[in-house]
Write a protein that holds these residues in place. Sequence first.
Motif, PDB file in Angstrom:
ATOM      1  N   HIS A 157       0.865  -1.192   0.000  1.00 19.51           N
ATOM      2  CA  HIS A 157       0.000   0.000   0.000  1.00 19.51           C
ATOM      3  C   HIS A 157       0.896   1.235   0.000  1.00 19.51           C
ATOM      4  O   HIS A 157       1.214   1.775   1.059  1.00 19.51           O
ATOM      5  CB  HIS A 157      -0.912  -0.026   1.233  1.00 19.51           C
ATOM      6  CG  HIS A 157      -1.830   1.161   1.338  1.00 19.51           C
ATOM      7  ND1 HIS A 157      -2.558   1.634   0.283  1.00 19.51           N
ATOM      8  CD2 HIS A 157      -2.141   1.959   2.399  1.00 19.51           C
ATOM      9  CE1 HIS A 157      -3.284   2.668   0.678  1.00 19.51           C
ATOM     10  NE2 HIS A 157      -3.042   2.890   1.952  1.00 19.51           N
ATOM     11  N   ASN A 181       1.617   3.547   8.094  1.00 22.39           N
ATOM     12  CA  ASN A 181       0.818   2.899   7.067  1.00 22.39           C
ATOM     13  C   ASN A 181      -0.070   1.826   7.709  1.00 22.39           C
ATOM     14  O   ASN A 181       0.435   0.908   8.352  1.00 22.39           O
ATOM     15  CB  ASN A 181       1.772   2.265   6.046  1.00 22.39           C
ATOM     16  CG  ASN A 181       1.061   1.646   4.866  1.00 22.39           C
ATOM     17  OD1 ASN A 181      -0.144   1.435   4.872  1.00 22.39           O
ATOM     18  ND2 ASN A 181       1.826   1.345   3.832  1.00 22.39           N
ATOM     19  N   ASN A 252      -7.606  -1.745   0.708  1.00 25.18           N
ATOM     20  CA  ASN A 252      -6.522  -1.269  -0.145  1.00 25.18           C
ATOM     21  C   ASN A 252      -6.102  -2.232  -1.250  1.00 25.18           C
ATOM     22  O   ASN A 252      -5.427  -1.808  -2.188  1.00 25.18           O
ATOM     23  CB  ASN A 252      -5.296  -0.948   0.722  1.00 25.18           C
ATOM     24  CG  ASN A 252      -5.608   0.054   1.817  1.00 25.18           C
ATOM     25  OD1 ASN A 252      -5.926   1.196   1.543  1.00 25.18           O
ATOM     26  ND2 ASN A 252      -5.536  -0.390   3.067  1.00 25.18           N
ATOM     27  N   GLN A 253      -6.429  -3.523  -1.138  1.00 27.71           N
ATOM     28  CA  GLN A 253      -6.039  -4.508  -2.141  1.00 27.71           C
ATOM     29  C   GLN A 253      -7.233  -5.396  -2.466  1.00 27.71           C
ATOM     30  O   GLN A 253      -7.275  -6.573  -2.150  1.00 27.71           O
ATOM     31  CB  GLN A 253      -4.858  -5.347  -1.639  1.00 27.71           C
ATOM     32  CG  GLN A 253      -3.578  -4.553  -1.454  1.00 27.71           C
ATOM     33  CD  GLN A 253      -2.452  -5.406  -0.901  1.00 27.71           C
ATOM     34  OE1 GLN A 253      -2.475  -5.823   0.255  1.00 27.71           O
ATOM     35  NE2 GLN A 253      -1.450  -5.669  -1.722  1.00 27.71           N
TER      36      GLN A 253
END
Length: 526
Positions: A157, A181, A252-253
């Motif tokens: 990310h 993060n 995020n994925q």
Amino acid sequence: MTAAAMDVVQLSRLQFGLTAMYHFLFVPLTLGLALLLGIMESIYVMTGREIWRQMTKFWGTLFGINFAMGVATGITMEFQFGTNWAYYSHYVGDVFGAPLAIEGLMAFFLEATFIGLFFFGWDKLSKVAHLCVTWLVALGSNLSALWILIANGWMQHPVGARFNPDTMRMEVTDFAAVLFNPVAQAKFVHTVSAGYVTGAMFVLSVSAFYLLRGRHVDLAKRSMTVAASFGLAAALSVVVLGDESGYTTGENQKMKIAAIEAMWETEPAPAAFTVFGLPDLEGRHTAYEVKVPWMLGLIATRSLDKEVPGIRDLVARAESRIRTGLTAYAGLEAFKRDRTDAAARAKLEAHAGDLGHALLLKKIRPDILAATEAEIAQAAWSTVPPVSPLFWSFRIMVGLGFGFITLFAVAFWLACRRRLDAHPAFLWTALLALPLPWVAAELGWYVAEVGRQPWVIEGVLPTFLAVSSVSAANVRITLVGFVAFYSALLVIDLYLMGKTIRLGPEALLDPVIVAPRPAPLPVAAE
């Protein structure tokens, strides 16, 4: 790209993947044993009972063997960023290099320095000072994992950085964003908890071996008690923190989540979790699905009113981003021809977030601005990672996680009743379960890393563009060399660990100097 170039990519990926897998055979045990040593020595300092000192020294010896092998296998991995992944290092080195440098200067040197004091300071330091040394070793181990996972989390990310067309590199814009993060933080707590489970299982299994043999019973019972309580807490943490990791991945994925679920179509809210199914890659659907209602929605979105996008919709989004990325690429090419072209720079910066998606086309053709619709669609489908391996790897890993909870819960219950040695079937189960935490850990890394493909930096840099300009023959030679060397180290590690366990803690006891018995005095004759 040519077939030879792709061969280099595949060989480089295989080499780094194998070295990482070898290295991660040692890392989880180091993390887990380090904290267990701190707990055992803390009890020794508080109680003054010599058996806890003996336990700390025994398990510490096994920790030291494992630590040495972890260092030997880990050093070569960082060199591979220069030898096999030179463009990656050039493109994102300003961002990726900082956490790795801090890891070496702050964490590794701390751990390496104090591990020497741990082994050689027993008779030179006070009890409290040596205890502080032990906890500093544990702190160094965890800090090392933290900085490495911050670097890895940024690959999953990428935040706090931007592409600078003047230098043609990614550069840090907000180091605090890199440090905090959310993907990196979730990966850290989940990974170290898995390491704690590995350490606890190791102590539990070796202690079970001693109880089955009727050897070192006092040490084994106490070690199993510590391992049972610590392992139960760690196993529960892995599940809870794994849920948090699933949420950050879902945020995020999204393609990784869809591939893990073998979810070809968007799952409407509340999204169900597929417990079992048979992914059909040719037909692009999953047969014989057995689902748990609402579960995926809770994991991936923390809600019951949000859908979870499927592979087909995510491919369509990737296709759109490729087209937008081509606009950015056109601006970049114009800017490279004329560095004073403000319009080209503005076009690039307006769509820079999708530039990486346009680069996916370079695997198909070099002149990507002339790509056809069919080639754009092909590049979009290349964003789908291997579905079946991810689907089954994830489920085996999760199943093992719940198995660890059950095993440690039984061990904790028996320890509370002081019945650890009363059930041979349990002891055999604990002994045979020894390799399973490593299986789960390796599967976890497989899911995390293969699930990110085709990206080496998610959405920024495709893997096939990150390799060095080396020949396939050179990579093959080094690959064979690494596998042979690492396999030899693994055999040495298993031999030394097995020998230490067979000898037992008595071999580590401080030698007792016994004065020679004086000869009897002569008796005078009557």
